[in-house]
Write an enzyme that holds these catalytic residues in place. Sequence first.
Site, short mmCIF file in Angstrom:
data_model
loop_
_atom_site.label_atom_id
_atom_site.label_comp_id
_atom_site.label_asym_id
_atom_site.label_seq_id
_atom_site.Cartn_x
_atom_site.Cartn_y
_atom_site.Cartn_z
N GLY A 54 61.02 12.89 16.51
CA GLY A 54 61.86 13.49 15.47
C GLY A 54 63.28 13.74 15.95
O GLY A 54 64.00 14.56 15.38
N GLU A 73 72.67 6.75 18.43
CA GLU A 73 72.46 6.69 19.89
C GLU A 73 73.54 5.81 20.53
O GLU A 73 73.90 4.78 19.97
CB GLU A 73 71.09 6.07 20.19
P1 A3P Z 1 56.62 8.40 12.30
O1 A3P Z 1 56.98 7.08 12.88
O2 A3P Z 1 55.32 8.96 12.78
O3 A3P Z 1 56.68 8.41 10.81
P2 A3P Z 1 62.57 9.56 16.48
O4 A3P Z 1 63.74 9.56 15.62
O5 A3P Z 1 62.64 10.55 17.61
O6 A3P Z 1 62.24 8.20 17.01
O7 A3P Z 1 61.33 10.06 15.61
C1 A3P Z 1 60.83 9.29 14.55
C2 A3P Z 1 59.85 10.10 13.73
O8 A3P Z 1 60.59 11.09 13.00
C3 A3P Z 1 59.12 9.23 12.72
O9 A3P Z 1 57.72 9.46 12.83
C4 A3P Z 1 59.70 9.70 11.42
O10 A3P Z 1 58.83 9.63 10.31
C5 A3P Z 1 60.09 11.14 11.68
N1 A3P Z 1 61.08 11.52 10.67
C6 A3P Z 1 62.27 10.97 10.45
N2 A3P Z 1 62.85 11.47 9.35
C7 A3P Z 1 61.99 12.38 8.85
C8 A3P Z 1 61.99 13.24 7.70
N3 A3P Z 1 63.00 13.20 6.84
N4 A3P Z 1 60.94 14.07 7.52
C9 A3P Z 1 59.91 14.08 8.39
N5 A3P Z 1 59.85 13.27 9.47
C10 A3P Z 1 60.86 12.42 9.70
#
Ligand code: A3P
Length: 317
Positions: A54, A73
């Site tokens: 997240g 990033e």
């Molecule tokens: P999933 O792939 O399990 O859905 P990061 O950005 O660190 O790589 O994390 C990605 C995760 O953050 C993803 O998990 C994604 O769904 C979640 N994420 C991104 N935006 C989101 C939102 N608006 N609400 C809830 N989760 C979110």
Amino acid sequence: MKRCKILEIEIQNLKLSENLVVFEEQKQIPERESRKILSNDEPLIFVGGIPRSGTTLMRAILDAHPNVRCGGETMMIPNFLSWQASWRKSDWANNTGITRKVMDDAVSAFMMEIIAKHGEMADRLCNKDPYTALWLPTLQRLYPNSKFILMIRDARAIIHSMIERKVPVVGYNISDEKQMFRNWNTEIRKMTTQCMMAGGNCLKVYYERLIQRPKDEIERICQFLDIEFDERMLKHEEFIGVEVALSSQEFSASQVKNSINNEPLTSWFDCFDMELLSKLDRLAPFLKLLGYDTESDKPSYDYFASDDFFEFRSVYS
Ligand code: A3P
């Protein structure tokens, strides 16, 4: 006589053209540009953690604040931190008058330029490159006023996300789930230990709490960062393309476009072998230590939303 006249004219033209050349050259010499590099006293914000925790959502929430800019990033900050650590160890650095102070000044200036200039300028500059979370002591030395947000998420959801969404993450072999859990454990142990030792300059943010209690969590984060809470942070999706720059190359772009939602909480349910799940306490003991229910294959995340969540956390968790 006539020939002489021509020669004279040619010589005059030559002089004239020589002068012109000199004049043109002078015009081309640029003014020495003064370049402003921000001081390493800047109160930078770093957001990190294991990828798929997240981290992009967290930085989008911060980007929605009118005084903060994280941006996408850079990809290069964690690599640069790793390179500079190996330079420090090499002999030439010790024999060339490049002291630790010289190196720190140069490294912090380089990274500051990247962080400050790869996006819009803002009162509070922020960087989100997940693996900076393995370099907390270095970042604290380079930027003494910086603060760190460490994102934490259930390893089962992280590993499921890497596999399902085919997100390549160095160190994680998607054809070996056991190896992935072990690697998660090694990395999160290092990250949480460094966070704990950062003397109040590192805040652990649980993804499961952030998405279930967004307002409370964002207020807590604002307090930690010493910025005023702004309602816009609860609606980051409305500012995508304005305050929140998002590139389609980012693996989380399609998810971050949505408002904060609980769907990803349970998306890993029924996706792992029961035998593997039964070995989690041995493969990844930090999962239980961080407060995740490793007994159930469909755990409830209600605990992360509870009022007394922070009252019973151990040192690590
Ligand atoms: P999933 O792939 O399990 O859905 P990061 O950005 O660190 O790589 O994390 C990605 C995760 O953050 C993803 O998990 C994604 O769904 C979640 N994420 C991104 N935006 C989101 C939102 N608006 N609400 C809830 N989760 C979110």
